[in-house]
Write a protein that holds these residues in place. Structure first.
Motif, PDB file in Angstrom:
ATOM      1  N   ALA A  48       0.824  -1.212   0.000  1.00 41.00           N
ATOM      2  CA  ALA A  48       0.000   0.000   0.000  1.00 41.00           C
ATOM      3  C   ALA A  48       0.857   1.261   0.000  1.00 41.00           C
ATOM      4  O   ALA A  48       0.474   2.278  -0.586  1.00 41.00           O
ATOM      5  CB  ALA A  48      -0.928  -0.008   1.215  1.00 41.00           C
ATOM      6  N   GLU A  49       2.019   1.200   0.640  1.00 35.64           N
ATOM      7  CA  GLU A  49       2.882   2.374   0.724  1.00 35.64           C
ATOM      8  C   GLU A  49       3.641   2.651  -0.572  1.00 35.64           C
ATOM      9  O   GLU A  49       4.019   3.794  -0.822  1.00 35.64           O
ATOM     10  CB  GLU A  49       3.900   2.187   1.857  1.00 35.64           C
TER      11      GLU A  49
ATOM     12  N   PHE B 115      -6.269   4.635  -4.367  1.00 36.20           N
ATOM     13  CA  PHE B 115      -5.516   4.488  -3.133  1.00 36.20           C
ATOM     14  C   PHE B 115      -5.943   3.199  -2.453  1.00 36.20           C
ATOM     15  O   PHE B 115      -6.963   2.594  -2.793  1.00 36.20           O
ATOM     16  CB  PHE B 115      -5.717   5.693  -2.201  1.00 36.20           C
ATOM     17  N   MET B 116      -5.128   2.792  -1.485  1.00 35.27           N
ATOM     18  CA  MET B 116      -5.364   1.559  -0.749  1.00 35.27           C
ATOM     19  C   MET B 116      -5.879   1.857   0.652  1.00 35.27           C
ATOM     20  O   MET B 116      -5.513   2.856   1.264  1.00 35.27           O
ATOM     21  CB  MET B 116      -4.069   0.764  -0.622  1.00 35.27           C
TER      22      MET B 116
ATOM     23  N   ALA C 295      14.329  -2.663   0.852  1.00 32.07           N
ATOM     24  CA  ALA C 295      14.862  -1.554   1.642  1.00 32.07           C
ATOM     25  C   ALA C 295      14.225  -1.476   3.023  1.00 32.07           C
ATOM     26  O   ALA C 295      14.600  -0.621   3.825  1.00 32.07           O
ATOM     27  CB  ALA C 295      14.647  -0.234   0.902  1.00 32.07           C
ATOM     28  N   SER C 296      13.266  -2.368   3.317  1.00 26.98           N
ATOM     29  CA  SER C 296      12.534  -2.300   4.581  1.00 26.98           C
ATOM     30  C   SER C 296      13.244  -3.085   5.671  1.00 26.98           C
ATOM     31  O   SER C 296      14.080  -3.967   5.413  1.00 26.98           O
ATOM     32  CB  SER C 296      11.118  -2.855   4.389  1.00 26.98           C
TER      33      SER C 296
ATOM     34  N   ALA D 250       8.459  -0.762  -8.060  1.00 25.28           N
ATOM     35  CA  ALA D 250       8.322   0.006  -6.822  1.00 25.28           C
ATOM     36  C   ALA D 250       8.201  -0.909  -5.609  1.00 25.28           C
ATOM     37  O   ALA D 250       8.762  -0.630  -4.539  1.00 25.28           O
ATOM     38  CB  ALA D 250       7.107   0.928  -6.918  1.00 25.28           C
ATOM     39  N   LEU D 251       7.503  -2.011  -5.763  1.00 25.43           N
ATOM     40  CA  LEU D 251       7.273  -2.916  -4.636  1.00 25.43           C
ATOM     41  C   LEU D 251       8.560  -3.623  -4.214  1.00 25.43           C
ATOM     42  O   LEU D 251       8.882  -3.673  -3.015  1.00 25.43           O
ATOM     43  CB  LEU D 251       6.196  -3.938  -5.002  1.00 25.43           C
ATOM     44  N   VAL D 252       9.317  -4.177  -5.168  1.00 27.55           N
ATOM     45  CA  VAL D 252      10.524  -4.909  -4.787  1.00 27.55           C
ATOM     46  C   VAL D 252      11.561  -3.958  -4.192  1.00 27.55           C
ATOM     47  O   VAL D 252      12.279  -4.317  -3.239  1.00 27.55           O
ATOM     48  CB  VAL D 252      11.104  -5.687  -5.986  1.00 27.55           C
TER      49      VAL D 252
END
Length: 901
Positions: A276-277, A381-382, A357-358, A350-352
């Motif tokens: 979602a981010e 939006f989510m 990076a998290s 964008a997701l990977v």
């Protein structure tokens, strides 16, 4: 004693009458809202509905502008859709890539390897990139709807690429696609599209100037359609599998559209949160997750393998638009818009980047939690929150709704004052409660009648041999199911209002119905929450927004004015209507094509009819009370009735109701399988007791009789249920769906000459030994076999009475539940080989009671020749040429050998 005044006396009476009582509560019938113009109301409703539908349709089809290779100079870190398309064109041009075929095991592997090597050579040196080609061998079992099947694979291929920093890290993100396809299909969308997207994402990441914080493993697996074998080989055997902390699986059930997140976790909410981010174009539905887990959709993905056998958390995505071409020859790159590549690529890139990076990917177990409720709003939006937060929100919504409904209702109550002589239009509390009860029961009756009418219409259309008339022209769903449901939903409200005595004025009655309908949805929301259904968020939206509007009207004391209250309340119901219509569009895009492969034993009209009816009720329920306000309600009902009749007549007597279409741009074919089978059955003495050959015609949808009208050869066809003498009626099992019952009616048999088979299927008994023995009770014998044949085979073991299969060479344990035939369990093993020899040595351990004599079991070997037309005889080619152009046929050859030992 008081004396009355004389006649004509002007003196006042004594005692004087009591003064009038002033009551500031609204009288029941003093509403200034009277009847509405029928034409104006209908036009307004249709206009608003059309506007909402257009907005929902535009948002549903909203895709980003694609980037071309010429745009790369100004977008060096962006996904380039044109390059991904060029990769898919070359991959799809190889043709069908069936696991085990030369195209899949050699040509496809070579092409993908060349593309990967080019990326490695051009990569930024700050990245460490490793390549590996894996050919695992193993076995596992999957429980299906009615049975559990064991899958054995030998030498299937995985192309694995790992990219990460030059310094050691402790975790990896796995991204998975598959490059194999089903027979006859080039597999452009399933799943070549996602493999091309992954290659382009790998290229972009490999050239970025910022090093990754964790590794990314790109898995291109070569045996998913078999099913799910190559992913099992990777996650249980590959050297990089232990470092995988989470995964992303990319699948497809249609040629294009948005990739929808439809499975997550389990119990790792941080993955949905990071999604979602990060993604620019969210598309996620927890509703689809619950539907998929229910088994309604006849499919599965590698998500199951990574979750159940690798015990990894992940996200599962699938394209689902235009499912008509899924697993057919029409699944080509021409069906996929360039914007689809961009949508999927931008989101995946964008997701990977965000996940690696998290902090969560480093220690995912520390962030483990409960399930998530998640959904997108128009792709803009989510919204995501935990299941516990969802329960609290749902319960608060129910409490708010109950409070506003009760408060609104009590406005119409009045307590009679002593010696009151003036007329009061307010009702007693008991009368108000009675009116509220009827305002709940009458719409509830309408909802039941709405679903009942859809089911009745579905049964009628099926009884006159006209199911699936909406398959090509989905707009027929409107007059066949949506309008009858709307008619049945509104009819009780009108009849009750028109017939009851001492009726309320129309405005108050409409307000009462709106409150009653809000109460119905509140009760359903409460029940869904108690049942643990996360998709209850839909009902929460349906209740919360009108409930808030109701509450605000109470605060502003505008609920005393019925026109103002109705306008405010109905305006608040527009967003729930929009969201339901938005879901309806996506539902129809998914479920209508799926009905083309549900089999002949399922009436798809009941599924589509009930789905349409439920969507109709949820969308229109708050607006149905307007029927009591229009000046000529009978005209509205009569118009709906005429439209319903016109829809039925169109479906029955015009070409619009014919469900199939042969079109280069938008085909909607009927799916048929033709299996040319040679079958040899040996008796207990070893001699051949029966030998036959012919065509099995397998219809994958309800209208099995359509080809009979254009193919005279079908007059000779027999339902297998009428000639069922052998195990599984002699049908050569290809998947768990063919492990049928004796009542199945979607398979027919036509006798024909034997096919020409060069690579014969062999089942050779090589001996046995006693593993253990207990005197006078039982013993366990191990029977050894040599099996050889094509790259796709099935082995079936059917123990005799008083004989039990207790072990075998495939897995450590036997399936927990199996198919049952004549009261005895049947064990099925699906064997696939990729880049490996054709020979297979197996054994089976049978526990035999002391009094049992040989044979102990029936053993069957079935060879499937899926990807070589060399085996097609002239008779089969001629038979295939007779099928109409609006059908798509998947043909192959089988050889069945059955022996008793």
């Amino acid at each position: 004693m008081l004396r009355l005044r004389a006649k004509g006396n002007t003196d006042e009476e004594w005692p004087p009458p009591p003064p009038p009582i002033i009551d500031d509560r609204p009288p029941v019938c003093t509403s200034k809202l009277h009847q509405l113009s029928t034409t104006g109301t209908v036009v307004a409703v249709i206009s608003v509905t059309s506007l909402i539908y257009i907005i929902a349709l535009l948002l549903n089809n909203r895709l980003p502008l694609p980037l071309n290779i010429s745009d790369e100079t100004f977008n060096p870190d962006r996904f380039i859709a044109e390059r991904a398309r060029s990769i898919l064109e070359e991959l799809a041009d190889l043709g069908p890539k069936v696991a085990g075929s030369y195209v899949n095991e050699v040509l496809a592997v070579h092409y993908l390897t060349v593309q990967i090597n080019y990326t490695i050579n051009e990569a930024n040196p700050i990245h460490k990139i490793s390549y590996d080609l894996q050919r695992p061998t193993g076995a596992f079992s999957i429980p299906h709807k009615l049975n559990e099947v064991t899958y054995h694979y030998n030498g299937v291929q995985n192309i694995v690429v790992k990219i990460g920093p030059n310094t050691p890290v402790n975790g990896s993100l796995l991204v998975n696609c598959h490059f194999d396809s089903v027979p006859t299909s080039p597999g452009a969308s399933d799943d070549g599209l996602n493999c091309a997207v992954m290659l382009e994402v790998l290229r972009v990441i490999s050239r970025q100037s910022t090093p990754l914080q964790q590794n990314i493993i790109f898995l291109f697996n070569g045996a998913e359609e078999t099913p799910l074998m190559a992913s099992h080989g990777f996650i249980t055997q590959h050297k990089w599998a232990p470092e995988v902390r989470a995964f992303i699986n990319l699948e497809s059930a249609g040629a294009g559209g948005k990739e929808v997140l439809f499975q997550s976790g389990p119990n790792h909410p941080w993955l949905v949160q990071l999604y979602a981010e990060s993604v620019p174009f969210p598309s996620a539905k927890v509703l689809f997750e619950e539907i998929f887990h229910s088994g309604i959709i006849p499919s599965d993905t590698d998500f199951r393998i990574f979750r159940d056998h690798g015990h990894k958390p992940g996200l599962d995505f699938a394209h689902c638009k235009n499912g008509y071409v899924y697993h057919t020859k029409y699944d080509s790159q021409d069906m996929i818009l360039l914007s689809v590549y961009q949508h999927t690529g931008d989101n995946l890139l964008a997701l990977v980047r965000h996940i690696v990076a998290s902090e969560q990917i480093k220690r995912p177990t520390e962030y483990k939690g409960g399930r998530q409720v998640y959904f997108d709003v128009g792709g803009l939006f989510m919204v995501q929150y935990s299941e516990v937060e969802g329960i609290v929100l749902n319960l608060l919504t129910v409490l708010l709704s109950f409070y506003t409904v009760v408060k609104n209702t009590l406005l119409h109550t009045a307590e009679p004052a002593p010696n009151q002589t003036t007329k009061c239009f307010c009702m007693q509390r008991q009368a108000v409660c009675r009116h509220l009860a009827m305002a709940v029961l009458v719409p509830a009756l309408g909802m039941v009648l709405a679903v009942t009418s859809a089911v009745a219409n579905a049964i009628f259309l099926d009884s006159v041999h006209c199911p699936m008339s909406w398959y090509t022209h989905s707009s027929l769903v409107l007059p066949l199911y949506f309008l009858p449901s709307l008619f049945a939903l509104a009819a009780p409200l009108y009849v009750f209002t028109a017939c009851k005595s001492n009726k309320l004025c129309d405005g108050i009655q409409a307000q009462m119905y709106c409150n009653g309908i809000q109460m119905i949805w509140s009760v359903l929301l409460l029940l869904a929450t108690v049942a643990g259904i996360r998709s209850a968020y839909i009902l929460m939206i349906v209740v919360l927004i009108p409930g808030l509007a109701n509450f605000l009207l109470l605060l502003c004391k505008r609920n005393r004015s019925v026109p103002v209250w109705l306008c405010g309340f109905l305006a608040s119901a527009l967003f729930p209507a929009f969201y339901t219509i938005y879901l309806s569009i996506l539902f129809m895009q998914v479920f209508i094509p799926v009905t083309g492969r549900m089999g002949a034993d399922t009436n798809p009209d009941i599924i589509i009819g009930v789905l349409s009816s439920v969507l109709c009720v949820v969308t229109t329920s708050y607006f149905v009370p307007l029927i009591v306000l229009v000046r000529k309600p009978w005209a509205v009902f009569f118009s709906m009735f005429l439209l319903c009749v016109a829809g039925v007549l169109t479906a029955l007597y015009t070409s619009v109701g014919f469900p199939y279409l042969n079109s280069a741009t938008g085909p909607t074919p009927q799916r048929i399988m033709v299996v040319h089978s040679e079958q040899t059955y040996h008796g207990s003495s070893g001699f051949v007791r029966k030998s036959e050959s012919g065509f099995y015609i397998v219809n994958l949808d309800r209208r099995v009789y359509e080809i009979d009208k254009v193919m005279p050869e079908m007059a000779e066809a027999q339902d297998i249920s009428s000639i069922c003498e052998e195990l599984f009626c002699g049908v050569p099992v290809f998947s768990w769906k063919f492990m049928l019952t004796k009542e199945s009616k979607n398979i027919r048999w036509i006798k024909a000459d034997s096919p020409v088979i060069y690579d014969q299927t062999f089942l050779e008994f090589t001996g046995y030994k006693t593993v253990s023995k207990r005197e006078e009770t039982h013993e366990i014998r191990r029977l050894h076999f040599n099996v050889s044949g094509p790259d796709h085979m099935h082995l079936i073991v059917w123990p005799k009475p008083s004989v039990t299969l207790v072990g075998w060479s495939f897995t450590d344990s036997l399936p927990s539940h199996t198919a049952i035939w004549d009261g005895r369990p049947v064990y099925v093993i699906n064997c696939v080989r990729g880049y490996s020899p054709a020979h297979l040595e197996v054994h089976f351990d049978l526990q035999v009671e002391a009094e049992v004599q040989v044979p102990f079991a029936v053993f069957t070997a079935i060879g499937h020749y899926l990807h070589d037309e060399l085996y097609f005889t002239h008779q089969m080619k001629n038979f295939l040429s007779r099928f109409p152009s609006w059908s798509v046929v998947t043909p192959w050859i089988t050889q069945l050998i059955q022996k008793e030992f």
